[in-house]
Structure formats: structure tokens, C-alpha cells
Design a protein around this motif. Structure first.
Motif, PDB file in Angstrom:
ATOM      1  N   ALA A  30     -10.432 -14.840   9.067  1.00 10.38           N
ATOM      2  CA  ALA A  30      -8.985 -14.844   9.310  1.00 10.38           C
ATOM      3  C   ALA A  30      -8.204 -15.548   8.208  1.00 10.38           C
ATOM      4  O   ALA A  30      -7.009 -15.285   8.029  1.00 10.38           O
ATOM      5  CB  ALA A  30      -8.687 -15.520  10.649  1.00 10.38           C
ATOM      6  N   CYS A  66      -5.156  -7.328  11.130  1.00  7.07           N
ATOM      7  CA  CYS A  66      -4.773  -7.702  12.490  1.00  7.07           C
ATOM      8  C   CYS A  66      -4.515  -6.494  13.382  1.00  7.07           C
ATOM      9  O   CYS A  66      -4.087  -6.645  14.523  1.00  7.07           O
ATOM     10  CB  CYS A  66      -3.542  -8.600  12.467  1.00  7.07           C
ATOM     11  SG  CYS A  66      -2.104  -7.857  11.653  1.00  7.07           S
ATOM     12  N   SER A  83      -8.488 -11.713  12.144  1.00 10.98           N
ATOM     13  CA  SER A  83      -7.151 -12.264  12.350  1.00 10.98           C
ATOM     14  C   SER A  83      -7.164 -13.204  13.550  1.00 10.98           C
ATOM     15  O   SER A  83      -8.011 -13.095  14.437  1.00 10.98           O
ATOM     16  CB  SER A  83      -6.154 -11.130  12.589  1.00 10.98           C
ATOM     17  OG  SER A  83      -4.852 -11.632  12.803  1.00 10.98           O
TER      18      SER A  83
END
Length: 219
Positions: free
Chosen positions: A183, A197, A206
Motif C-alpha cells: 500500500a 485501490c 491499498s
């Protein structure tokens, strides 16, 4: 007359307060709670993560108990989030059974094998833990940190140099490190930030799903 007025009023109340237990959709409730738990877990905020994972696990348990009532309950993404929520709340048997369903829907869902292995280890089932982790080694080849840790624990267990109790903590630590790393750092060839995402398995890269993600519309 009273009845004709009451029904619309209840509908409006449910629309205004979707978190109310009497009218909440457990699929949506579980997903929203998971979306709050995931960034908290990645940031090391264990108190908030535990609170939201508990809410997610409760909603997903209701979702699964409802059978075919909710169309998206059988989606691999929802089952995956449910299985992880069960794991993080100590519901290991539920995690295993849910991840089994998730893997049946998507055999490439490597989280299913990773967390089933962890849950099996927590329950003291060495054979199942090894079996699931070996499947993870096949399916989760891009997850370098977890691969290294799982590979070492599999070797230790097979050679008798390690124990299930000792195997859990390093794999959990590597799992946290992997998701946090995924992430935080973008690949050099990643020219589409929203690709991290979006999609059904947004949690892989994400902390939260994209705003306006198609995933949020059809879940």
C-alpha cells in the motif's frame, strides 16, 4: 391509514440510518467495517482495528447465516474479507470454512490459503497448515515477504526444527509487512495509481478502496 403511513416511515428511517441493526444489509455493513479495520491494522492501531474487525466479523457471520438471501454473499471478495475478519477476531474455524468457500469461487485468491494456514496453525492442525501454506506458495508468488516467511516455516515444520506455535508470529508479521509495503510503495511501472485501490481485491495494494470504485457500486 396508519399502516400506509408506517411502512414509508420505516423505509425512510432505514435509508437514513443504514447502520441500524434492524435494517442493515450485512454485506454492506461487513464491507464498511472492514474498510475501517484495514487501514487501522496497517497503521498498527490495534484498538481500532480490533473494534472494526469485530463489527465486520459479526456482519459477515449474519451474511453467511442468511444463505442465498444476499446475491453478493458468494463473491470471492466478500468471502475473503469475511475470512480475514474472522481470523483477526480469533474465530479460526469460521475463517477456515469461509476461506474454503472463497477459494472454491476463486482458486487464485492466495489470501484464502495464507489465512487458512494461519488459522489451522492456531488450532494446532499441522497437516492443514502445511497444506494451505504450500498452496499459498503456488498462488501468492508475488508476495515476497510472506513467501520468504511461509517458506521458512514450512521447511522448519517438515524437518521438525520448528513448531506451529513458533510459526504463527513470523508469518503474521510478514503478512502485515507485505500489505503495508504493497500500500505504501508504488512499482516503477505503475502508471495508473487508481489501479491499486480499484477492483474486488483492493486491499492487496491499498488501505482503502477508491472513491467511486465500481466495486463499491455492485457489492
Amino acid at each position: 391509514m396508519r399502516r400506509s403511513i408506517t411502512i414509508p416511515v420505516v423505509a425512510l428511517l432505514c435509508a437514513a440510518f443504514l447502520s441500524a441493526p434492524a435494517c442493515a444489509d450485512p454485506v454492506r455493513s461487513g464491507r464498511k467495517a472492514f474498510e475501517r479495520a484495514w487501514p487501522a491494522w496497517q497503521r498498527g492501531n490495534q484498538e481500532n482495528a480490533a473494534k472494526y474487525f469485530e463489527q465486520a466479523a459479526s456482519a459477515y457471520a449474519e451474511m453467511l447465516a442468511a444463505g442465498d438471501k444476499y446475491r453478493s454473499a458468494s463473491f470471492a471478495s466478500n468471502l475473503g474479507m469475511a475470512g480475514m475478519s474472522f481470523y483477526f477476531t480469533g474465530k479460526y474455524a469460521e475463517c477456515i470454512s469461509t476461506m474454503e468457500q472463497a477459494a472454491a469461487r476463486d482458486p487464485n485468491l492466495w489470501e484464502a490459503y495464507l489465512f487458512s494456514g494461519l488459522a489451522s496453525a492456531r488450532l494446532g492442525n499441522a497437516e492443514a497448515a502445511l497444506s494451505q501454506w504450500k498452496l499459498f506458495q503456488e498462488k501468492g508468488t508475488s508476495q515476497r515477504f510472506i513467501q520468504q516467511s511461509v517458506g521458512l516455516q514450512v521447511t522448519n515444520l517438515e524437518t521438525g526444527e520448528g513448531s506451529l506455535e513458533a510459526a504463527v508470529a513470523p508469518v503474521e508479521k510478514a503478512t502485515w509487512k507485505q500489505f503495508r509495503n504493497n500500500a505504501t510503495f508504488r512499482r516503477a511501472d505503475d502508471n495508473e495509481p487508481n489501479s491499486r485501490c480499484s477492483g474486488s481485491y483492493w486491499w492487496r495494494n491499498s488501505r482503502t478502496p477508491c472513491e467511486g470504485s465500481p466495486f463499491r457500486k455492485w457489492i
